[in-house]
Design an enzyme around this catalytic site. Sequence first.
Site, PDB file in Angstrom:
ATOM      1  N   ILE A   1       0.971  -0.972   0.141  1.00  0.00           N
ATOM      2  CA  ILE A   1      -0.090   0.175  -0.121  1.00  0.00           C
ATOM      3  C   ILE A   1       0.973   1.098   0.066  1.00  0.00           C
ATOM      4  O   ILE A   1       1.906   1.337   0.801  1.00  0.00           O
ATOM      5  CB  ILE A   1      -1.095  -0.042   1.094  1.00  0.00           C
ATOM      6  CG1 ILE A   1      -2.024   1.153   1.003  1.00  0.00           C
ATOM      7  CG2 ILE A   1      -0.307   0.011   2.616  1.00  0.00           C
ATOM      8  CD1 ILE A   1      -3.009   1.185   1.989  1.00  0.00           C
ATOM      9  N   PHE A   2       0.869   2.037  -0.836  1.00  0.00           N
ATOM     10  CA  PHE A   2       1.506   3.118  -0.970  1.00  0.00           C
ATOM     11  C   PHE A   2       0.961   4.426  -1.787  1.00  0.00           C
ATOM     12  O   PHE A   2      -0.072   4.266  -2.547  1.00  0.00           O
ATOM     13  CB  PHE A   2       2.810   2.639  -2.282  1.00  0.00           C
ATOM     14  CG  PHE A   2       3.639   3.750  -2.532  1.00  0.00           C
ATOM     15  CD1 PHE A   2       4.823   4.241  -1.719  1.00  0.00           C
ATOM     16  CD2 PHE A   2       3.938   4.421  -3.739  1.00  0.00           C
ATOM     17  CE1 PHE A   2       5.717   4.963  -1.825  1.00  0.00           C
ATOM     18  CE2 PHE A   2       4.729   5.414  -3.735  1.00  0.00           C
ATOM     19  CZ  PHE A   2       5.656   5.634  -2.840  1.00  0.00           C
TER      20      PHE A   2
ATOM     21  N   PHE B   1      -5.454   9.411   1.806  1.00  0.00           N
ATOM     22  CA  PHE B   1      -5.355   8.819   0.907  1.00  0.00           C
ATOM     23  C   PHE B   1      -5.080   7.150   1.188  1.00  0.00           C
ATOM     24  O   PHE B   1      -5.650   6.549   0.591  1.00  0.00           O
ATOM     25  CB  PHE B   1      -4.626   9.086  -0.271  1.00  0.00           C
ATOM     26  CG  PHE B   1      -5.177  10.501  -0.935  1.00  0.00           C
ATOM     27  CD1 PHE B   1      -6.434  10.851  -0.835  1.00  0.00           C
ATOM     28  CD2 PHE B   1      -4.260  11.350  -1.399  1.00  0.00           C
ATOM     29  CE1 PHE B   1      -6.808  12.035  -1.435  1.00  0.00           C
ATOM     30  CE2 PHE B   1      -4.623  12.658  -2.060  1.00  0.00           C
ATOM     31  CZ  PHE B   1      -5.984  12.919  -2.062  1.00  0.00           C
ATOM     32  N   GLY B   2      -3.892   7.334   1.898  1.00  0.00           N
ATOM     33  CA  GLY B   2      -3.834   5.655   2.600  1.00  0.00           C
ATOM     34  C   GLY B   2      -5.023   5.093   3.158  1.00  0.00           C
ATOM     35  O   GLY B   2      -5.297   3.836   2.974  1.00  0.00           O
TER      36      GLY B   2
ATOM     37  N   TYR C   1      -2.168   2.427  11.258  1.00  0.00           N
ATOM     38  CA  TYR C   1      -2.780   1.199  11.237  1.00  0.00           C
ATOM     39  C   TYR C   1      -3.787   1.228  12.625  1.00  0.00           C
ATOM     40  O   TYR C   1      -4.882   0.576  12.688  1.00  0.00           O
ATOM     41  CB  TYR C   1      -1.960   0.169  10.882  1.00  0.00           C
ATOM     42  CG  TYR C   1      -1.223   0.132   9.660  1.00  0.00           C
ATOM     43  CD1 TYR C   1      -1.699   0.798   8.602  1.00  0.00           C
ATOM     44  CD2 TYR C   1       0.234  -0.179   9.662  1.00  0.00           C
ATOM     45  CE1 TYR C   1      -1.726   0.573   7.210  1.00  0.00           C
ATOM     46  CE2 TYR C   1       0.694   0.008   8.348  1.00  0.00           C
ATOM     47  CZ  TYR C   1       0.054   0.137   7.084  1.00  0.00           C
ATOM     48  OH  TYR C   1       0.652   0.318   5.929  1.00  0.00           O
TER      49      TYR C   1
END
Length: 221
Positions: A145-146, A156-157, A191
Amino acid sequence: MATTTTQSLDQCAGKVMHVRIRLADGQDVPHIHRMIYQMAVFERLTHLFSATEKSLSETLFNSPPFKSFTVFLLETSEAPFSQNPEDPNFSDVIRTVNLANPINDRDAETFKSRRSQDAVVVGFVLFFPNYSSFLAKPGFYIEDIFVRESYRRMGFGRMLLSAVAAQAVKLGLGRVEWCVLDWNINAIKFYEDMGAEVFQEWRICRLTGKALEAYDNSKHE
């Protein structure tokens, strides 16, 4: 004639940015390849990077989305996006973002979307099915994921991760999981804020390169 994407994004502070998450396909490989390399640079792992556009093209898009390797691309544009349903199991995620600061994207021309000249590819997530024997359910494993540097800290992440999680729920899967580097404190906090549990006691085990090739039975016959 449209103005260049770089100029328009430099001047759009205080304006609305349109965002779309869509399924990638083989024509997006050049952008995906560039972002994977940028991710390797960020993670200080360029010594492990050997992917080429050719090898990605040959391996990524040989199966229907969600049955094997799947890539979501996140694009931004000044112009609104329209829905482009290419898969009955997925509808484009379309959002708007109010910009507080100007965006200076020096690579905007390089990352211009193949779908729209007004849009720029700014991030991706690559994932595929796995299986939990404890749950007796399939799930998704996120390999990458980038988000490109000019577009970080804008949510956006979170959008990309949320799109994968929402698709897992839609398909009745049991979990979504991924790995994070232990030095990346910002990512770990991000996260955890999203509700993910970061396991301290687990370690990745990997066979690759010569260690993996040593198990080639044909060499021992």
